[in-house]
Design a protein around this motif. Structure first.
Motif, PDB file in Angstrom:
ATOM      1  N   ILE A  49       2.372  28.850  79.109  1.00 25.14           N
ATOM      2  CA  ILE A  49       1.517  29.790  78.377  1.00 25.14           C
ATOM      3  C   ILE A  49       2.048  31.211  78.511  1.00 25.14           C
ATOM      4  CG2 ILE A  49      -0.797  30.821  78.358  1.00 25.14           C
ATOM      5  CD1 ILE A  49      -1.835  27.974  79.119  1.00 25.14           C
ATOM      6  N   ARG A  50       2.511  31.563  79.697  1.00 29.21           N
ATOM      7  CA  ARG A  50       2.984  32.925  79.938  1.00 29.21           C
ATOM      8  C   ARG A  50       4.338  33.202  79.298  1.00 29.21           C
ATOM      9  NH1 ARG A  50       3.699  32.985  85.480  1.00 29.21           N
ATOM     10  NH2 ARG A  50       5.930  32.763  85.174  1.00 29.21           N
ATOM     11  N   GLU A  51       5.257  32.215  79.308  1.00 23.34           N
ATOM     12  CA  GLU A  51       6.648  32.459  78.935  1.00 23.34           C
ATOM     13  C   GLU A  51       7.061  31.929  77.563  1.00 23.34           C
ATOM     14  OE1 GLU A  51       8.734  34.235  80.811  1.00 23.34           O
ATOM     15  OE2 GLU A  51       7.263  34.492  82.424  1.00 23.34           O
ATOM     16  N   GLU A  52       6.376  30.943  77.035  1.00 26.24           N
ATOM     17  CA  GLU A  52       6.834  30.257  75.825  1.00 26.24           C
ATOM     18  C   GLU A  52       5.925  30.568  74.637  1.00 26.24           C
ATOM     19  OE1 GLU A  52       9.647  28.601  75.685  1.00 26.24           O
ATOM     20  OE2 GLU A  52      10.034  28.818  77.827  1.00 26.24           O
ATOM     21  N   SER A  53       6.422  31.424  73.730  1.00 25.86           N
ATOM     22  CA  SER A  53       5.589  31.803  72.576  1.00 25.86           C
ATOM     23  C   SER A  53       5.332  30.618  71.652  1.00 25.86           C
ATOM     24  CB  SER A  53       6.236  32.951  71.813  1.00 25.86           C
ATOM     25  OG  SER A  53       7.488  32.581  71.309  1.00 25.86           O
ATOM     26  N   ALA A  54       6.304  29.729  71.507  1.00 30.50           N
ATOM     27  CA  ALA A  54       6.098  28.550  70.649  1.00 30.50           C
ATOM     28  C   ALA A  54       4.977  27.679  71.211  1.00 30.50           C
ATOM     29  CB  ALA A  54       7.389  27.745  70.531  1.00 30.50           C
ATOM     30  N   ARG A  56       2.451  28.736  73.037  1.00 34.14           N
ATOM     31  CA  ARG A  56       1.186  29.447  72.783  1.00 34.14           C
ATOM     32  C   ARG A  56       0.727  29.244  71.347  1.00 34.14           C
ATOM     33  NH1 ARG A  56       3.773  33.427  75.867  1.00 34.14           N
ATOM     34  NH2 ARG A  56       4.282  34.649  74.018  1.00 34.14           N
ATOM     35  N   GLN A  57       1.669  29.301  70.388  1.00 23.17           N
ATOM     36  CA  GLN A  57       1.300  29.093  68.984  1.00 23.17           C
ATOM     37  C   GLN A  57       0.771  27.677  68.768  1.00 23.17           C
ATOM     38  OE1 GLN A  57       4.997  29.991  67.079  1.00 23.17           O
ATOM     39  NE2 GLN A  57       4.699  32.209  67.178  1.00 23.17           N
ATOM     40  N   GLU A  58       1.446  26.699  69.345  1.00 21.72           N
ATOM     41  CA  GLU A  58       1.011  25.309  69.177  1.00 21.72           C
ATOM     42  C   GLU A  58      -0.295  25.049  69.919  1.00 21.72           C
ATOM     43  OE1 GLU A  58       4.667  23.749  70.499  1.00 21.72           O
ATOM     44  OE2 GLU A  58       5.613  23.961  68.530  1.00 21.72           O
ATOM     45  N   GLU A  93       6.870  19.952  72.966  1.00 21.34           N
ATOM     46  CA  GLU A  93       7.205  21.366  73.189  1.00 21.34           C
ATOM     47  C   GLU A  93       7.420  21.650  74.673  1.00 21.34           C
ATOM     48  OE1 GLU A  93       8.539  24.840  72.643  1.00 21.34           O
ATOM     49  OE2 GLU A  93       7.850  23.799  70.845  1.00 21.34           O
ATOM     50  N   SER A  97      10.893  22.958  76.169  1.00 17.25           N
ATOM     51  CA  SER A  97      10.964  24.174  76.976  1.00 17.25           C
ATOM     52  C   SER A  97      11.618  23.906  78.324  1.00 17.25           C
ATOM     53  CB  SER A  97       9.564  24.752  77.186  1.00 17.25           C
ATOM     54  OG  SER A  97       9.011  25.142  75.953  1.00 17.25           O
TER      55      SER A  97
END
Length: 152
Positions: A49-54, A56-58, A93, A97
């Protein structure tokens, strides 16, 4: 009386059947092992959640689709397929990651094999997303069309 069988010779360290050397990170068993696994999993979610924007979007998309999947009037098997398709996107995802993090840990220099591995992970996420879209289109699409026709 069975014939004498000599005891097996000790395995060499490079023998694939020899026991692995002691790993201090694998020391716990039982409930403590389960508790540590839960803590590590939650730490993994926190990092994603903190590091991976993809991710967070998903995750935001999942926050919308999961309640919709629970509310839509479909049979239980279709409901499971809708929810599983969303969760599959999150799973793939997370795996993608972790693959990217491991590759970056090895080296940040550009290399054809690193690019290929990252592209394959990205392709896996795309396939999971397409499967999710197809499941929702096939199951929920006709319901949405029926609702719009009833409104008009």
């Amino acid at each position: 009386m069975p014939p004498y069988v000599p005891p097996p010779e000790p395995l060499s360290p490079d023998d694939p059947l020899s026991p692995l050397s002691f790993n201090p990170y694998k020391g716990s068993r039982g409930l403590m092992r389960g508790w540590r696994a839960v803590k590590n999993s939650l730490a993994g979610f926190h990092v994603a959640i903190r590091e991976e924007s993809a991710f967070r979007q998903e995750l935001a998309l999942a926050a919308i689709l999961i309640p919709c999947g629970l509310a839509v009037p479909v049979d239980p098997a279709s409901r499971v397929l809708l929810l599983a398709s969303v969760l599959l996107v999150l799973i793939v995802e997370l795996l993608n990651s972790s693959l990217e993090a491991a590759i970056d840990r090895i080296s940040l220099e550009r290399h054809e094999l690193s690019r290929r591995a990252k592209d394959l992970g990205s392709a896996a996420v795309m396939v999971a997303l397409l499967m999710c879209v197809m499941a929702w289109a096939v199951i929920v699409g006709p319901l949405v069309v029926r609702w719009f026709r009833a409104l008009l």
